[in-house]
Scaffold this active site. Structure first.
Site, PDB file in Angstrom:
ATOM      1  N   SER A 188       0.846  -1.198   0.000  1.00  0.00           N
ATOM      2  CA  SER A 188       0.000   0.000   0.000  1.00  0.00           C
ATOM      3  C   SER A 188       0.882   1.249   0.000  1.00  0.00           C
ATOM      4  O   SER A 188       1.696   1.425  -0.905  1.00  0.00           O
ATOM      5  CB  SER A 188      -0.960  -0.048   1.193  1.00  0.00           C
ATOM      6  OG  SER A 188      -1.951   0.945   1.064  1.00  0.00           O
ATOM      7  N   ASP A 274      -9.732  -4.563  -5.192  1.00  0.00           N
ATOM      8  CA  ASP A 274      -9.149  -3.576  -4.287  1.00  0.00           C
ATOM      9  C   ASP A 274      -9.829  -2.229  -4.486  1.00  0.00           C
ATOM     10  O   ASP A 274      -9.660  -1.581  -5.519  1.00  0.00           O
ATOM     11  CB  ASP A 274      -7.646  -3.468  -4.555  1.00  0.00           C
ATOM     12  CG  ASP A 274      -6.897  -2.647  -3.516  1.00  0.00           C
ATOM     13  OD1 ASP A 274      -7.539  -1.859  -2.805  1.00  0.00           O
ATOM     14  OD2 ASP A 274      -5.668  -2.805  -3.432  1.00  0.00           O
ATOM     15  N   HIS A 308      -8.188  -4.918  -0.504  1.00  0.00           N
ATOM     16  CA  HIS A 308      -6.882  -4.301  -0.262  1.00  0.00           C
ATOM     17  C   HIS A 308      -5.960  -5.148   0.611  1.00  0.00           C
ATOM     18  O   HIS A 308      -4.765  -4.845   0.709  1.00  0.00           O
ATOM     19  CB  HIS A 308      -7.078  -2.911   0.344  1.00  0.00           C
ATOM     20  CG  HIS A 308      -5.847  -2.061   0.320  1.00  0.00           C
ATOM     21  ND1 HIS A 308      -5.114  -1.836  -0.832  1.00  0.00           N
ATOM     22  CD2 HIS A 308      -5.202  -1.379   1.308  1.00  0.00           C
ATOM     23  CE1 HIS A 308      -4.084  -1.051  -0.557  1.00  0.00           C
ATOM     24  NE2 HIS A 308      -4.107  -0.775   0.745  1.00  0.00           N
TER      25      HIS A 308
END
Length: 331
Positions: A188, A274, A308
């Protein structure tokens, strides 16, 4: 979450034009040079963590503007000589955490540098931080994306990406680290910082970037109905006359632009559901990776049914295989 972005066959061919400022390289060269001129040698202090098989050092190194950044250096307790090192960056809101959280890489005989993120580490999901960000900001939305949004010289992620690049300098100078075998990793936000570090520094031999943030930012802002990208939309909903100025600033920290300059072998991952970092933005950066860096070997792991969280432990297993093969000279 249902599929909402492009289908996989289109993602595999998705190569959009992404705005890149003409002075991108000059800007970053000057920024790094100024910070390196203010840098001091990293300091590593041994700490007792109760981990009998892992030795840990509390590290402080110079980041943006010479400002101190914290990190944990962990290594197998029995290691006698210099070791390869994984330099890892944390996700949005997270800090370096506690040493007991970082035992994976030492358990396979590799050193690990867990780098703190300035001004973060109080997100509520763990991973506490110890590094302040001493810079103020003009009007900004809560969070980090719009801090200094009207000028790239003042933007938060310019500082954070400079910290990431200088973490490579620090890793190479730390005790017990083999400077010629530095691997950079993150997920991320950490993935974006890792991509930037590899694009800005020629020392790393490998990159591991998972569900990366800050890729193809303008598309992400248009697709994502939630934070962190919603910070930009909220800012522009108020500052209606600043759209191009905002996206110009963000082009300096777009990981897709940094990816073009990557020279290290790379293992990426993407999750097709995601909703935080849309898969098309990851593919946009992945396809550009290495364009200006000699087209290094790269591959991407795809998780069709994940959000995610990405590949989780399955991706960690892929990374262990990747690093084992890399260090054995088989990749």
């Amino acid at each position: 979450m249902a599929l909402y972005d492009l289908p996989l066959e289109q993602l595999e061919a998705y190569r959009p034009e992404i705005a890149e400022p003409d002075d991108f390289d000059a800007f970053w060269s000057t920024t790094l040079a100024q910070s390196r001129s203010a840098a001091r040698a990293p300091v590593a202090v041994p700490v007792d963590t109760g981990l009998a098989r892992v030795k840990v050092h509390d590290v402080s190194f110079s980041g943006y503007g010479g400002e101190p950044i914290k990190a944990w250096l962990s290594a197998p307790a029995e290691a006698a000589g210099p070791l390869p090192v994984v330099v890892q960056f944390q996700g949005y809101g997270g800090g370096r955490g506690l040493p007991v959280e970082h035992t994976l890489w030492p358990s396979v005989g590799v050193a690990h540098l867990m780098v703190d993120t300035r001004g973060q580490g109080a997100a509520g999901w763990g991973s506490v931080g110890d590094t302040p960000d001493p810079h103020g900001s003009g009007p900004a939305h809560s969070g980090f994306l719009t801090r200094g949004i009207l000028d790239p010289h003042e933007h938060y992620y310019v500082r954070a990406m400079t910290d990431a690049a200088l973490a490579i300098d620090a890793a190479a100078a730390l005790p017990g680290v083999e400077a010629s075998r530095i691997i950079v990793a993150g997920a991320s936000q950490g993935g974006a910082l890792a991509i930037a570090a590899v694009g800005l520094h020629d020392a790393p031999i490998a990159l591991m970037a998972d569900v990366a943030f800050l890729c193809h930012i303008r598309r992400a802002v248009d697709l994502v109905d939630g934070d962190p990208y919603d910070e930009v939309r909220s800012y522009l909903a108020a500052h209606r006359d600043r759209v191009e100025q905002v996206f110009h600033t963000l082009s300096y920290v777009d990981a897709a632009n940094h990816a073009r300059r990557g020279r290290a072998r790379a293992l990426w991952s993407v999750a097709l559901r995601d909703t935080t970092c849309p898969p098309s933005t990851t593919y946009a950066a992945f396809h550009r990776y290495g364009e200006l860096g000699g087209e290094p070997d790269k591959r991407i792991e795809v998780y069709p049914y994940n959000n995610h969280e990405g590949g989780g432990a399955f991706q960690i297993k892929k990374q262990l295989e990747f690093v084992t093969e890399l260090l054995a000279g088989a990749v």
